[in-house]
Design a protein around this motif. Sequence first.
Motif, PDB file in Angstrom:
ATOM      1  N   TYR B  42      47.162  35.813  22.302  1.00 43.44           N
ATOM      2  CA  TYR B  42      47.405  34.941  23.460  1.00 43.44           C
ATOM      3  C   TYR B  42      46.233  33.986  23.664  1.00 43.44           C
ATOM      4  O   TYR B  42      45.485  34.119  24.630  1.00 43.44           O
ATOM      5  CB  TYR B  42      47.597  35.769  24.742  1.00 43.44           C
ATOM      6  N   HIS B  45      44.876  32.654  27.012  1.00 43.20           N
ATOM      7  CA  HIS B  45      44.256  33.490  28.040  1.00 43.20           C
ATOM      8  C   HIS B  45      42.744  33.380  28.100  1.00 43.20           C
ATOM      9  O   HIS B  45      42.090  34.132  28.812  1.00 43.20           O
ATOM     10  CB  HIS B  45      44.665  34.957  27.830  1.00 43.20           C
ATOM     11  N   ASP B  51      48.902  35.841  32.693  1.00 42.40           N
ATOM     12  CA  ASP B  51      50.333  36.025  32.830  1.00 42.40           C
ATOM     13  C   ASP B  51      50.563  36.913  34.050  1.00 42.40           C
ATOM     14  O   ASP B  51      50.304  38.108  34.010  1.00 42.40           O
ATOM     15  CB  ASP B  51      50.862  36.681  31.545  1.00 42.40           C
ATOM     16  N   THR B  53      53.030  38.155  35.357  1.00 40.68           N
ATOM     17  CA  THR B  53      54.022  39.230  35.286  1.00 40.68           C
ATOM     18  C   THR B  53      53.457  40.457  34.578  1.00 40.68           C
ATOM     19  O   THR B  53      54.108  41.480  34.513  1.00 40.68           O
ATOM     20  CB  THR B  53      55.275  38.755  34.525  1.00 40.68           C
ATOM     21  N   THR B  67      45.638  44.505  29.760  1.00 46.54           N
ATOM     22  CA  THR B  67      45.421  43.187  30.378  1.00 46.54           C
ATOM     23  C   THR B  67      44.518  43.343  31.585  1.00 46.54           C
ATOM     24  O   THR B  67      44.367  44.440  32.123  1.00 46.54           O
ATOM     25  CB  THR B  67      46.740  42.556  30.845  1.00 46.54           C
ATOM     26  N   GLY B  71      46.179  39.376  34.522  1.00 49.87           N
ATOM     27  CA  GLY B  71      47.178  39.375  33.464  1.00 49.87           C
ATOM     28  C   GLY B  71      46.759  38.716  32.168  1.00 49.87           C
ATOM     29  O   GLY B  71      47.599  38.289  31.394  1.00 49.87           O
ATOM     30  N   ARG B  72      45.448  38.612  31.917  1.00 49.71           N
ATOM     31  CA  ARG B  72      45.023  38.029  30.644  1.00 49.71           C
ATOM     32  C   ARG B  72      44.871  39.137  29.605  1.00 49.71           C
ATOM     33  O   ARG B  72      44.393  40.237  29.925  1.00 49.71           O
ATOM     34  CB  ARG B  72      43.706  37.269  30.818  1.00 49.71           C
ATOM     35  N   ASP B  73      45.239  38.818  28.356  1.00 52.75           N
ATOM     36  CA  ASP B  73      45.171  39.799  27.273  1.00 52.75           C
ATOM     37  C   ASP B  73      43.705  40.071  26.929  1.00 52.75           C
ATOM     38  O   ASP B  73      42.951  39.158  26.600  1.00 52.75           O
ATOM     39  CB  ASP B  73      45.913  39.249  26.057  1.00 52.75           C
TER      40      ASP B  73
END
Lengths: 344, 282
Positions: B42, B45, B51, B53, B67, B71-73
């Motif tokens: 990703y 990110h 993200d 979600t 994450t 929501g970042r990888d």
Amino acid sequence: MSPVLRLLLQRLAISVLVLIGVSILIFFIARIVPGDPARIALGPNASQAQVDALREARHLNDPIVVQYGWFLRDMLNGDLGTSLYTKRPVTQDIATYFPATLELVLYAGAMMILLGLPLGRLAARFQRRWPDHLARLLSVIAVCTPAFVWGVILQLSFAYIWPIFPLEGRLSNGVDAPAAITGFYTLDALLAGQIGTFFDALYHLILPATALALSGIGQTARLTRSSMIETYRQPFIGMARAYGFRETRISRRFAFWPSLIPTLTILGLDFAAMLANAFLVERVFVWPGLSRYGVEVILRKDLDAIVGVVLVIAAMFLITNLIVDLIVSIINPRIRLAERKAKA
Amino acid sequence: MSGKSSSVAWTEFRSNPISILGLVLVVFCIALALFADVITPYPAHVGPIGDFTAINQAPSAAHWFGTDTIGRDLLTRIVYGFRLSLLMAVLVLSISMPVGVILGLFAGYLGGWVEFVLMRLTDIFLAIPPLVLAMAIMGFLPATLTNAMLAVTVMWWPWYTRLVYNVVRAEAREGYVLAAEVIGASPLHLMFREILPNCAPAVLTKLTLDIGFVVLMVSSLSFLGLGVQPPTPDLGSMVADGAKYMPDAWWLSIFPALAIMILVLGFNLLGDGLREAFDAEV
């Protein structure tokens, strides 16, 4: 004058010069950076007249060399200025926060010596066999890992997942700090006869001290190993073997002691590194030491306090090296014998 | 100096499995850093936007290292953290190493007052633990990435000065230097063409070890909040931020912590291998 004493006086003189050098260095760095210290001290809302008054009062309009003269005079009088953050004299702040750091570092230093030396001796004794490989791998991992990473790993393992040690702080809730004599909670508790408090403080010290000691343990083990391997090549070891001394005895007496001298010198440096790494470990374990104060004053651009903290740490480093020199000159037979000859 | 030719040194290096492990780790980390854009799942990110979600997820097939709180990888950010750490280490050393080496050459070869001034100056720098000096310098400057590198650079050169000084003092009495001197070589020629090449094994070995230690130092600074600022992905500040969510979101600080460990370990093992192969004193 005995050689040991002369050596120490020489080292002491050099240390004082180095400390003055450190004060010049840090003072000039603090002054050449952009920004008016008086403006920073008073904040953006102060009037120009207030700033000018403070500049006058703190001799900031003088040439920088004259400013350093004022600074040196104050320093020799035990005055390091006033912290903008706590509004108290910097020396008083340092006296409040430093004992907690020093206690932590001393326990870590003891662990470094008590675990690092035997580990290195073991590796050298079984050179190129599995205890050696294991000890080398463990020590290189210990050296390569920053103290804060050890702190986080130890905290997760032994305070959260398997909660056998307290999470943070110097004492449990509800336990009162012992009356301050030295500022070391374990020592003060013993002096006051409060055994419960002593064990509580000790219990809180174990995880942070281990996190702090690990890289020193690795470093000590590596140095002891390489130094002992040098010694093993000496003829007197071959002679001891020819006389039929057992390997354990050769390792413990004949190879270990002469190898200690180069190791000890480096130990002083490792101890100084611990003073710095204590900043990281204290952050993880919310230890109320010099680190919390140091980081706070750095973030607030509190110039006098920053200079004070650096000077105290440099002084500690020089004192440690003096003590190491003293120990080396006592255990080194060359110096010791020279002294005996001088007396005879 | 090293009495060995480089092919002998290479044979010796190859025979030590631990050195090979170091080399493999270093190549692995450098490859990750170089090809971060291609291999990370990703790459978007890296910045401040994640993200929403997939907030705070434990490691899974979609997010190997989980994450973070927005929501970042984490794997993506760690790989970019490698890139940043290595880049900073290279920049810091590419300034401090040449400066330190040249000063050490002058101090060792010229002697006299040059030696006195330079070596006392290094004593002063070395009397302050590196992390504390770097922290203090950060105290006088705004906390930015460039200033963090500057602070580490300022305190790193004395180690090279002292190292080269010791090597030069030993080399200057060697026959080949005297021979060159007798046939009338200039001091500059003696320093840079005769003596300097023989400092190379020690300097290169120290350089390898130091890449690891600069990474360690820079990540320590940002762990304390005095270095790289968010949203730039930095391993030290990731550990510090993640520690707030222990133990529930343990992956947030454990994976970046292990990443620092692997990076520093790789360069250390490689440096140790080089030291033994070249027989260099560092």
